[in-house]
Motif scaffolding. Structure first.
Motif, PDB file in Angstrom:
ATOM      1  N   THR A   8       0.804  -1.214   0.000  1.00  0.00           N
ATOM      2  CA  THR A   8       0.000   0.000   0.000  1.00  0.00           C
ATOM      3  C   THR A   8       0.838   1.264   0.000  1.00  0.00           C
ATOM      4  O   THR A   8       0.353   2.332  -0.381  1.00  0.00           O
ATOM      5  CB  THR A   8      -0.955   0.004   1.216  1.00  0.00           C
ATOM      6  N   THR A   9       2.086   1.192   0.442  1.00  0.00           N
ATOM      7  CA  THR A   9       2.934   2.381   0.469  1.00  0.00           C
ATOM      8  C   THR A   9       3.718   2.571  -0.815  1.00  0.00           C
ATOM      9  O   THR A   9       4.308   3.628  -1.037  1.00  0.00           O
ATOM     10  CB  THR A   9       3.925   2.306   1.651  1.00  0.00           C
ATOM     11  N   THR A  38      -8.381   3.367  -9.984  1.00  0.00           N
ATOM     12  CA  THR A  38      -8.783   4.294  -8.921  1.00  0.00           C
ATOM     13  C   THR A  38      -9.588   3.565  -7.852  1.00  0.00           C
ATOM     14  O   THR A  38      -9.376   3.759  -6.650  1.00  0.00           O
ATOM     15  CB  THR A  38      -9.616   5.450  -9.498  1.00  0.00           C
ATOM     16  N   HIS A  41      -7.251   1.076  -5.931  1.00  0.00           N
ATOM     17  CA  HIS A  41      -6.387   1.822  -5.021  1.00  0.00           C
ATOM     18  C   HIS A  41      -7.167   2.283  -3.782  1.00  0.00           C
ATOM     19  O   HIS A  41      -6.674   2.189  -2.650  1.00  0.00           O
ATOM     20  CB  HIS A  41      -5.779   3.022  -5.745  1.00  0.00           C
ATOM     21  N   ALA A  42      -8.390   2.786  -3.996  1.00  0.00           N
ATOM     22  CA  ALA A  42      -9.195   3.260  -2.869  1.00  0.00           C
ATOM     23  C   ALA A  42      -9.519   2.125  -1.907  1.00  0.00           C
ATOM     24  O   ALA A  42      -9.504   2.304  -0.687  1.00  0.00           O
ATOM     25  CB  ALA A  42     -10.487   3.893  -3.389  1.00  0.00           C
ATOM     26  N   ALA A  45      -5.486   0.429  -0.773  1.00  0.00           N
ATOM     27  CA  ALA A  45      -4.523   1.320  -0.116  1.00  0.00           C
ATOM     28  C   ALA A  45      -5.188   2.231   0.904  1.00  0.00           C
ATOM     29  O   ALA A  45      -4.556   2.602   1.903  1.00  0.00           O
ATOM     30  CB  ALA A  45      -3.791   2.168  -1.161  1.00  0.00           C
ATOM     31  N   GLU A  46      -6.420   2.621   0.654  1.00  0.00           N
ATOM     32  CA  GLU A  46      -7.069   3.599   1.519  1.00  0.00           C
ATOM     33  C   GLU A  46      -8.188   3.001   2.362  1.00  0.00           C
ATOM     34  O   GLU A  46      -8.735   3.689   3.226  1.00  0.00           O
ATOM     35  CB  GLU A  46      -7.623   4.753   0.669  1.00  0.00           C
ATOM     36  N   ARG A  47      -8.572   1.751   2.096  1.00  0.00           N
ATOM     37  CA  ARG A  47      -9.641   1.065   2.846  1.00  0.00           C
ATOM     38  C   ARG A  47     -10.940   1.874   2.805  1.00  0.00           C
ATOM     39  O   ARG A  47     -11.653   2.005   3.785  1.00  0.00           O
ATOM     40  CB  ARG A  47      -9.243   0.835   4.304  1.00  0.00           C
ATOM     41  N   ARG A  48     -11.261   2.418   1.647  1.00  0.00           N
ATOM     42  CA  ARG A  48     -12.422   3.286   1.526  1.00  0.00           C
ATOM     43  C   ARG A  48     -13.666   2.507   1.106  1.00  0.00           C
ATOM     44  O   ARG A  48     -13.602   1.320   0.787  1.00  0.00           O
ATOM     45  CB  ARG A  48     -12.161   4.391   0.496  1.00  0.00           C
ATOM     46  N   PRO A 190     -12.814  -2.282   3.703  1.00  0.00           N
ATOM     47  CA  PRO A 190     -13.287  -1.553   2.522  1.00  0.00           C
ATOM     48  C   PRO A 190     -14.571  -2.170   1.965  1.00  0.00           C
ATOM     49  O   PRO A 190     -14.832  -3.366   2.147  1.00  0.00           O
ATOM     50  CB  PRO A 190     -12.129  -1.696   1.532  1.00  0.00           C
ATOM     51  N   ALA A 217     -15.677   8.590   6.032  1.00  0.00           N
ATOM     52  CA  ALA A 217     -15.341   9.392   4.863  1.00  0.00           C
ATOM     53  C   ALA A 217     -16.433   9.229   3.808  1.00  0.00           C
ATOM     54  O   ALA A 217     -17.102   8.203   3.741  1.00  0.00           O
ATOM     55  CB  ALA A 217     -13.989   8.946   4.300  1.00  0.00           C
TER      56      ALA A 217
END
Length: 718
Positions: A8-9, A38, A41-42, A45-48, A190, A217
């Motif tokens: 993720t980094t 996109t 990645h969300a 990496a961002e757990r959205r 996510p 979020a």
């Protein structure tokens, strides 16, 4: 499962691994679209929480499979996918396995494998678990499995997410349970929701539900163009059902590849399939009433191009994946442009050109009106249900609730699911209970939803009549900001399908649709809980009181006799003697009836609204068939059963308390059996629940009739 790694980094490495997983899934030439990346990645990496609204065939499933592979490599738990149809589940599992992802499913067709699946999940050997939305409200699954599953999930996916919103064209109460699932998920899990058919209102509603709390979020919304460059949209307006059937038989063989012919009702699908097969066009019927094994065999036959088409209701919709589907035709218009776009989106995903043809019918609006009657019940009915559950000493099954609440079973169960999600009731072992929590009837929202449905119906009629680009019209209905003229539809090109129908095909269609007769299955079991209504009937109906299988001239939903019967039996139609065409149709039903023994007499059912019609039909059949006219059953009070009840138990109570065979009729039946023994015809205008004919037959059997054969003009079934 792979050794946990953290990509993720390092976004470059993450995308490289994502591309590798995509190629394993879709082939060496596959590359991620920017919106696919996109979304991935969300999620990874961002757990959205993300909502992807993209056209059918865009690659939404690739997003969650690639994200699953990446999350599992990090050591996360399995992905849980809520998916609506078994056909979709099978396709998804096959795709996952090709990419090295071990997938399992929990649904009503594999109950014997559930325990094994739970064990595999606990052992970490399942990467993807597909769950039907109905499982979310199964008491055992909800209480025993779901909390642990949600707590350990690495990713949650809601497929066909427009079903979550009651603004959506295919809203399903079972999907509302997802709100609770999302609210209870641990932070950092996510969530991805996907759909191909959501306008701005549905998109906003689903995005809010995904957020599931002010402290989260905002949901990432990725909405793409709905352009489908392979589709060639056309409308062919023809004067009647015989023309439409003849047109299909003539032109389907000309269209390359195989496809789907959608109809609005079960009976239309069955009727159309029979006709096309008679005309040498190899098709299979596919409806919600088709046996599950037969449905799967039909899907496989279409996937393998062993049939020209499946003639289907909306039961074949979301999730059927055949990239080379060459056409989608509609015999009758769906009541929503959004629903229409969803169905035609099955075609042309892997071919350069696919034909999309709509053959609207004059009866479409009447069918829409029927389905509109299945909306959320009025507040009085809902409150009555809550009161009954609150007063009960334990859980009540839908069958027991039917004796206290005047709703048909399907509509009752739909209402209970909505109340369950609202927290007012709860499904437990043995049935339903009231929770005692306050509940508000959101009349404003229900009215707004109904108004939205009416606007969609008007828009569908506008689509048929439009003189501008059809694809642009549909895309604007879905609030696609990039909607422009397609340059491919019949309006854009000026190239229209011919409306002339070969005389031989038309004649064959006329002969087919003019064939009268549809079976009326006899009732064999009394409804549960009739003692609650003061009626001492339970268990199986004794064979000595049971009716035989009957016949109706046709179904109200038929594309042949249905139009004629809807006219004759309309609420505002005059009560007049039976007309000659209908009478001759009934005579042909009798002539083709393969009974074991010919009837010897005729008894009419009493009617307060069509007494002239029913009495005249019984009298003329007696004369034409040289059958003994025995008169009519009657109502005890003369007022009849009253306003027709909606559900089975209450309708039986109405009929049972009112319908009688008076002494004179009993004597005539007994005398006729002494002089000329044999079965009796029991004649009525229409059969709905079947309880009037069931009780009437029992009364005649008690009076001495050895068998009773119900005969009606119409049945509402199908």
């Amino acid at each position: 499962m792979a050794t946990p790694t953290d990509l993720t980094t390092d976004l470059g490495a993450l995308r490289e691994r994502a591309e590798e997983h995509l190629r394993a899934l879709a082939g060496d030439g596959a590359r991620l679209r920017e919106d696919q990346w996109t979304a991935i990645h969300a999620l990874v990496a961002e757990r959205r929480r993300a909502l992807v609204v993209q056209r059918t065939g865009w690659g939404k499933s690739a997003v969650y499979f690639v994200a699953t592979a990446l999350r599992r490599a990090e050591g996360a738990g399995p992905t849980v996918i809520v998916s609506p149809l078994l056909a979709l589940m099978r396709n998804q599992i096959a795709a996952a396995e090709r990419a090295g992802i071990h997938a399992r499913t929990i649904n009503s067709s594999n109950t014997t494998a559930w325990e094994e699946t739970y064990a595999e999940v606990a052992q970490g050997r399942v990467d993807v678990l597909l769950v039907s939305p109905e499982r979310l409200n199964n008491p055992e699954f909800r209480d025993r499995v779901l909390p642990e599953l949600a707590a350990g999930a690495g990713l949650v996916v809601i497929d066909e997410a427009h079903c979550v919103s009651d603004w959506g064209h295919d809203f399903r109460p079972d999907y509302r349970r997802i709100r609770s699932l999302l609210h209870d998920l641990p932070d950092g899990v996510p969530v991805l929701a996907t759909t191909a058919t959501a306008n701005e209102r549905v998109t906003h509603d689903v995005a809010e539900q995904l957020q599931a709390g002010d402290d989260r979020a905002d949901t990432l919304v990725l909405r793409g163009t709905l352009e489908r460059e392979s589709l060639r949209l056309s409308v062919v307006e023809l004067p009647d059902a015989t023309s439409r059937l003849g047109w299909l038989a003539e032109h389907l063989p000309e269209i390359p590849g195989s496809g789907i012919v959608y109809t609005l009702t079960v009976s239309a699908a069955q009727e159309t399939a029979r006709f096309l097969n008679e005309q040498g066009v190899e098709v299979l019927a596919y409806t919600g009433q088709t046996d599950p094994d037969e449905r799967r065999a039909a899907e496989d036959a279409l996937l393998d191009n062993r049939v020209k088409a499946l003639v289907a209701t909306s039961a074949l919709g979301m999730g059927f994946d055949k990239p080379d589907l060459g056409f989608v035709a509609h015999l009758g218009a769906p009541q929503s442009p959004i629903s229409y776009y969803q169905q035609v989106g099955r075609a042309g995903r892997g071919v350069e050109r696919a034909e999309v043809i709509l053959l609207p019918g004059r009866e479409d609006v009447q069918i829409w009106e029927y389905f509109a009657g299945l909306s959320f019940p009025p507040e009085e009915t809902v409150r009555r249900t809550l009161d009954v559950l609150a007063e009960a000493e334990g859980p009540l099954s839908p069958a027991h609730l039917e004796t206290r609440v005047d709703l048909r079973r399907t509509r009752l169960e739909q209402m209970l699911k909505v109340l369950d999600v609202d927290g007012a009731v709860r499904r437990v072992r043995g049935g339903w209970i009231a929770t005692g929590r306050p509940w508000t009837y959101d009349s404003a929202r229900y009215a707004q939803v109904a108004a939205a449905r009416e606007r969609e119906q008007r828009a569908m009629l506008d689509y048929i009549a439009t003189d501008t680009c059809r694809m642009e019209f549909l895309r604007r209905q879905l609030d696609d900001p990039e909607a422009v003229a397609c340059g491919r539809c019949d309006v854009c090109t000026g190239r229209y399908w011919p409306t002339e129908v070969d005389a031989g095909r038309r004649e064959a269609a006329t002969d087919h649709l003019d064939r009268p007769g549809t079976p009326i299955a006899p009732r064999r079991q009394w409804p549960t809980g009739m003692d609650t209504l003061g009626v001492r009937l339970s268990g199986k109906i004794p064979p000595e009181l049971r009716a035989d299988e009957g016949r109706a001239l046709g179904r109200l939903t038929d594309i042949g006799w249905g139009s004629e019967l809807r006219r004759v039996l309309a609420e505002d139609a005059p009560d007049a003697p039976v007309d000659e065409r209908v009478l001759q149709g009934v005579v042909r039903v009798l002539a083709s009836w393969n009974w074991e023994e010919r009837p010897v007499g005729v008894v009419a059912m009493p009617s307060l609204t069509r007494s002239t019609l029913v009495a005249d039909l019984a009298s003329r059949l007696s004369s034409l068939g040289r059958l003994t006219p025995l008169g009519s059953l009657s109502y005890r009070t003369g007022r009849g059963p009253g306003t027709r009840r909606h559900n089975s138990a209450m309708r039986l109570e109405q009929v049972y308390s009112e319908l009688v065979a008076d002494p004179e009729l009993q004597e005539r039946v007994a005398e006729s059996q002494r002089t000329r023994p044999g079965p009796l015809l029991l004649v009525d205008d229409m059969v709905d629940s079947g309880w009037s004919l069931t009780v009437g037959a029992a009364l005649l059997r008690k009076a001495g009739a050895p068998r009773v054969l119900p005969l009606t003009l119409a049945t509402t079934g199908g």
